[in-house]
Scaffold this motif. Structure first.
Motif, mmCIF file in Angstrom:
data_model
loop_
_atom_site.group_PDB
_atom_site.id
_atom_site.type_symbol
_atom_site.label_atom_id
_atom_site.label_comp_id
_atom_site.label_asym_id
_atom_site.label_seq_id
_atom_site.Cartn_x
_atom_site.Cartn_y
_atom_site.Cartn_z
ATOM 1 N N GLY A 403 9.642 67.419 37.780
ATOM 2 C CA GLY A 403 9.559 67.443 36.283
ATOM 3 C C GLY A 403 10.218 66.335 35.612
ATOM 4 N N ALA A 404 11.367 66.260 36.132
ATOM 5 C CA ALA A 404 12.358 65.024 35.301
ATOM 6 C C ALA A 404 11.838 63.851 35.600
ATOM 7 C CB ALA A 404 13.765 65.348 36.113
ATOM 8 N N ARG A 405 11.099 63.289 36.654
ATOM 9 C CA ARG A 405 10.324 62.021 37.001
ATOM 10 C C ARG A 405 9.408 61.905 35.950
ATOM 11 N NH1 ARG A 405 12.201 62.677 42.801
ATOM 12 N NH2 ARG A 405 10.340 63.938 43.173
ATOM 13 N N ALA A 406 8.587 63.138 35.666
ATOM 14 C CA ALA A 406 7.349 62.951 34.814
ATOM 15 C C ALA A 406 7.935 62.515 33.445
ATOM 16 C CB ALA A 406 6.610 64.273 34.806
ATOM 17 N N GLN A 407 8.962 63.238 33.017
ATOM 18 C CA GLN A 407 9.554 63.184 31.738
ATOM 19 C C GLN A 407 10.075 61.609 31.405
ATOM 20 O OE1 GLN A 407 12.620 65.896 30.445
ATOM 21 N NE2 GLN A 407 11.742 65.850 28.575
ATOM 22 N N ALA A 408 10.644 61.205 32.406
ATOM 23 C CA ALA A 408 11.316 59.718 32.525
ATOM 24 C C ALA A 408 10.026 58.784 32.339
ATOM 25 C CB ALA A 408 12.038 59.477 33.529
ATOM 26 N N LEU A 409 8.942 59.068 33.138
ATOM 27 C CA LEU A 409 7.887 58.113 33.246
ATOM 28 C C LEU A 409 7.134 58.013 31.916
ATOM 29 C CD1 LEU A 409 5.860 56.067 34.628
ATOM 30 C CD2 LEU A 409 4.697 58.192 35.583
ATOM 31 N N PHE A 410 6.964 59.205 31.205
ATOM 32 C CA PHE A 410 6.408 59.470 29.803
ATOM 33 C C PHE A 410 7.297 58.646 28.927
ATOM 34 C CE2 PHE A 410 6.253 61.642 25.687
ATOM 35 C CZ PHE A 410 4.829 61.725 25.565
ATOM 36 N N ALA A 411 8.390 58.963 28.959
ATOM 37 C CA ALA A 411 9.459 58.225 28.061
ATOM 38 C C ALA A 411 9.388 56.593 27.927
ATOM 39 C CB ALA A 411 10.810 58.678 28.116
ATOM 40 N N ARG A 412 9.343 56.231 29.343
ATOM 41 C CA ARG A 412 9.071 54.876 29.494
ATOM 42 C C ARG A 412 7.873 53.918 28.938
ATOM 43 N NH1 ARG A 412 10.686 55.767 34.684
ATOM 44 N NH2 ARG A 412 9.036 55.096 35.460
ATOM 45 N N ASN A 413 6.634 54.714 28.619
ATOM 46 C CA ASN A 413 5.443 54.277 28.448
ATOM 47 C C ASN A 413 5.139 54.309 26.830
ATOM 48 O OD1 ASN A 413 3.756 53.368 30.914
ATOM 49 N ND2 ASN A 413 5.060 54.892 31.417
ATOM 50 N N ARG A 414 6.131 54.838 26.138
ATOM 51 C CA ARG A 414 5.823 55.216 24.746
ATOM 52 C C ARG A 414 5.589 53.674 23.903
ATOM 53 N NH1 ARG A 414 6.642 60.192 22.830
ATOM 54 N NH2 ARG A 414 7.338 59.631 20.830
ATOM 55 N N GLY A 415 5.080 53.633 23.002
ATOM 56 C CA GLY A 415 5.000 52.185 21.949
ATOM 57 C C GLY A 415 3.622 51.796 21.590
ATOM 58 N N ALA A 416 2.446 52.559 22.415
ATOM 59 C CA ALA A 416 1.184 52.155 22.017
ATOM 60 C C ALA A 416 0.495 52.213 20.618
ATOM 61 C CB ALA A 416 0.291 52.855 22.929
ATOM 62 N N THR A 417 1.187 53.202 19.853
ATOM 63 C CA THR A 417 0.652 53.481 18.397
ATOM 64 C C THR A 417 1.247 52.095 17.613
ATOM 65 O OG1 THR A 417 1.075 55.694 18.758
ATOM 66 C CG2 THR A 417 1.034 54.837 16.496
ATOM 67 N N GLU A 418 2.410 51.688 17.900
ATOM 68 C CA GLU A 418 3.015 50.568 16.975
ATOM 69 C C GLU A 418 2.180 49.288 17.407
ATOM 70 O OE1 GLU A 418 7.012 47.881 16.077
ATOM 71 O OE2 GLU A 418 6.938 49.897 17.312
ATOM 72 N N ARG A 419 1.814 49.159 18.546
ATOM 73 C CA ARG A 419 0.741 48.039 19.048
ATOM 74 C C ARG A 419 -0.311 47.987 18.464
ATOM 75 N NH1 ARG A 419 4.295 48.680 23.729
ATOM 76 N NH2 ARG A 419 2.901 50.240 24.506
ATOM 77 N N THR A 420 -1.050 49.131 18.549
ATOM 78 C CA THR A 420 -2.153 49.608 17.881
ATOM 79 C C THR A 420 -2.490 49.071 16.579
ATOM 80 O OG1 THR A 420 -2.809 51.298 19.709
ATOM 81 C CG2 THR A 420 -4.039 51.227 17.504
ATOM 82 N N ILE A 421 -1.381 49.807 15.975
ATOM 83 C CA ILE A 421 -1.690 49.488 14.199
ATOM 84 C C ILE A 421 -1.328 47.750 13.919
ATOM 85 C CG2 ILE A 421 -0.198 49.960 11.927
ATOM 86 C CD1 ILE A 421 -1.690 52.300 12.732
ATOM 87 N N ASP A 422 -0.566 47.330 14.621
ATOM 88 C CA ASP A 422 -0.150 45.821 14.506
ATOM 89 C C ASP A 422 -1.549 45.191 14.897
ATOM 90 O OD1 ASP A 422 2.291 46.227 13.854
ATOM 91 O OD2 ASP A 422 2.848 45.663 15.667
ATOM 92 N N ALA A 423 -2.436 45.571 15.777
ATOM 93 C CA ALA A 423 -3.525 44.976 16.003
ATOM 94 C C ALA A 423 -4.615 45.294 15.103
ATOM 95 C CB ALA A 423 -4.129 45.626 17.474
ATOM 96 N N LEU A 424 -4.578 46.509 14.285
ATOM 97 C CA LEU A 424 -5.716 46.837 13.476
ATOM 98 C C LEU A 424 -5.531 46.105 11.941
ATOM 99 C CD1 LEU A 424 -5.952 50.760 13.999
ATOM 100 C CD2 LEU A 424 -7.663 49.067 14.609
#
Length: 430
Positions: A403-424
């Motif tokens: 569970g801890a590894r899953a949560q850490a992997l989740f946290a490392r991959n955040r940021g898609a929203t900001e990149r998407t808004i910038d592209a739009l």
């Protein structure tokens, strides 16, 4: 080409019409739903319109961080949301009652219904979640100068092969997109292979990594814990299940309970309208059980099994889970979202069929952040699932590390929203 497509689409609708009508009558749907599907919508007030289209539950969930960001960056715009499935429609109405100016059904892909809807809504931009390419709709948007953007786009290997068989059609369809913002480099390469120019393709990551989790502190989580005493015992959640996964989960639960008495099970079907069918399984299981939609009762705190026959409440339950089995993965559906339980550090188990989420599952498996069941005979799957549950329930350290590894992997991959808004942004400012 579009005439042939319209003929094929009409034949398909006629073939499914009896089933669609029966489902509408069974669920008590009004004819207003059908009016919306024919393009009869109400005008939208409140500034330039951004139309976000989601197919069903998964895409609607994924749209949450994007719609929140759009509201912050473009407060003078009105956001409208369309879905295709009734479950997606109910979830969209629940999630976006404050953010959206309107929530409605996506029009059938006929020229007259699409034109009528576009004439009424008059969007400044259309955002299509994941991979929902309707040829007539995209063509009519382009003819009217309305930019369309595919967001959080994904193309599995299986879908890509289907698109390539009809590349002569989908090359034209894809080229009606102003922009395709894909989840991974592999997804981007596939849509370029179909025929979309490289200049109109971006990679953002997966928006689902940006979903917020309130843990067990949300009012809904506290309400559910108060009613069902969720934090009092170990808890297995079988989430987003399909037939026959409820039966398999119940059989596995029965085997585990022979060794561990202080354990409960929540069954959360992907389609809550199957509640009657699952209730019959529970009734014959020998376990005490209740449904979320029944009035609260004293027995709720002690029942063995709970049937979550609602939409939009599963995320609030994950913080209480000891193990989460994510469905659509034993049944060959292709899997469902594993990121919500990962966000709160739950130990996740999935079946072998995860082709809809290949990249995410591959990353979690590589990090030791998930357990995936092998392909076995159907008769042995409940035994395999029970064996996995027992191994995890008797090894607290291993379960917590997963569970801890899953949560850490989740946290490392955040940021898609900001990149998407910038592209739009160029599409909206233009």
């Amino acid at each position: 080409m579009y005439l042939l497509y319209s003929v094929i689409f009409t034949l398909g609708i006629l073939f499914y019409l009896p089933s669609l009508l029966w489902r509408s009558l069974r669920r008590g749907k009004e004819m207003g739903d059908w009016r919306e599907r024919l393009g009869c919508l109400s005008p939208v007030r409140g500034g330039p319109v951004i139309w976000v289209h989601c197919v069903s539950v998964g895409e609607t969930r994924a749209a949450q961080p994007l719609i929140r960001a759009l509201r912050q960056r473009y407060p003078d715009h009105a956001i409208v949301i369309s879905t295709i499935t009734p479950t997606g429609q109910r979830l969209a109405r629940a999630l976006f009652q404050k953010e959206a100016a309107a929530v409605f059904y996506f029009p059938f892909d006929w020229a007259f219904s699409v034109r009528r809807a576009l004439r009424t809504i008059a969007p400044r931009l259309v955002i299509i979640m994941e991979t929902e390419l309707w040829p007539r709709f995209l063509r009519e948007c382009r003819r009217r100068g309305i930019p369309t953007a595919l967001v959080n786009g994904r193309l599995s290997g299986r879908s890509f092969k289907r698109y390539m068989r009809a590349r002569f059609l989908f090359r034209r369809v894809a080229n009606d997109l102003a922009l395709a913002i894909m989840q991974t480099e592999s997804d981007a390469a596939r849509i370029r292979a179909i025929g979309l120019p490289r200049a109109r393709v971006r990679v953002s990551g997966n928006l689902k990594f940006d979903l917020e989790s309130h843990g067990d502190a949300s009012p809904l989580a506290q309400e559910l814990d108060s009613r069902f005493a969720l934090s009092a015992t170990d808890l297995i959640i079988a989430a987003s299940t399909h037939d026959p996964e409820e039966r398999i989960a119940l059989e596995a639960f029965k085997m585990v309970r022979q060794q561990m008495r202080r354990l409960r099970l929540i069954l959360a079907p992907r389609h809550p309208e199957r509640g009657g069918e699952i209730a019959a399984l529970l009734e014959g299981s020998g376990f005490s059980w209740t449904r979320r939609t029944l009035p609260p009762a004293d027995k709720d705190r002690d029942v063995d099994c709970i049937l979550l026959d609602t939409i939009g409440e599963l995320q609030a339950l994950y913080p209480f889970a000891t193990i989460v089995f994510v469905g659509g993965s034993i049944a060959p559906i292709g899997g469902h979202n594993i990121l919500e339980p990962a966000a709160v550090g739950r130990c996740i188990v999935i079946g072998p069929h995860t082709f809809n989420f290949q990249a995410i599952v591959r990353a979690f498996v590589a990090e030791g952040a998930i357990l995936q069941l092998p392909i076995v005979a159907d008769a042995q799957m409940s035994v395999e699932l029970a064996r996995t549950f027992i191994a995890l329930l008797t090894d607290d350290l291993r379960r917590q590390q997963i569970g801890a590894r899953a949560q850490a992997l989740f946290a490392r991959n955040r940021g898609a929203t900001e990149r998407t808004i910038d592209a739009l942004e160029p599409l909206l400012s233009g």
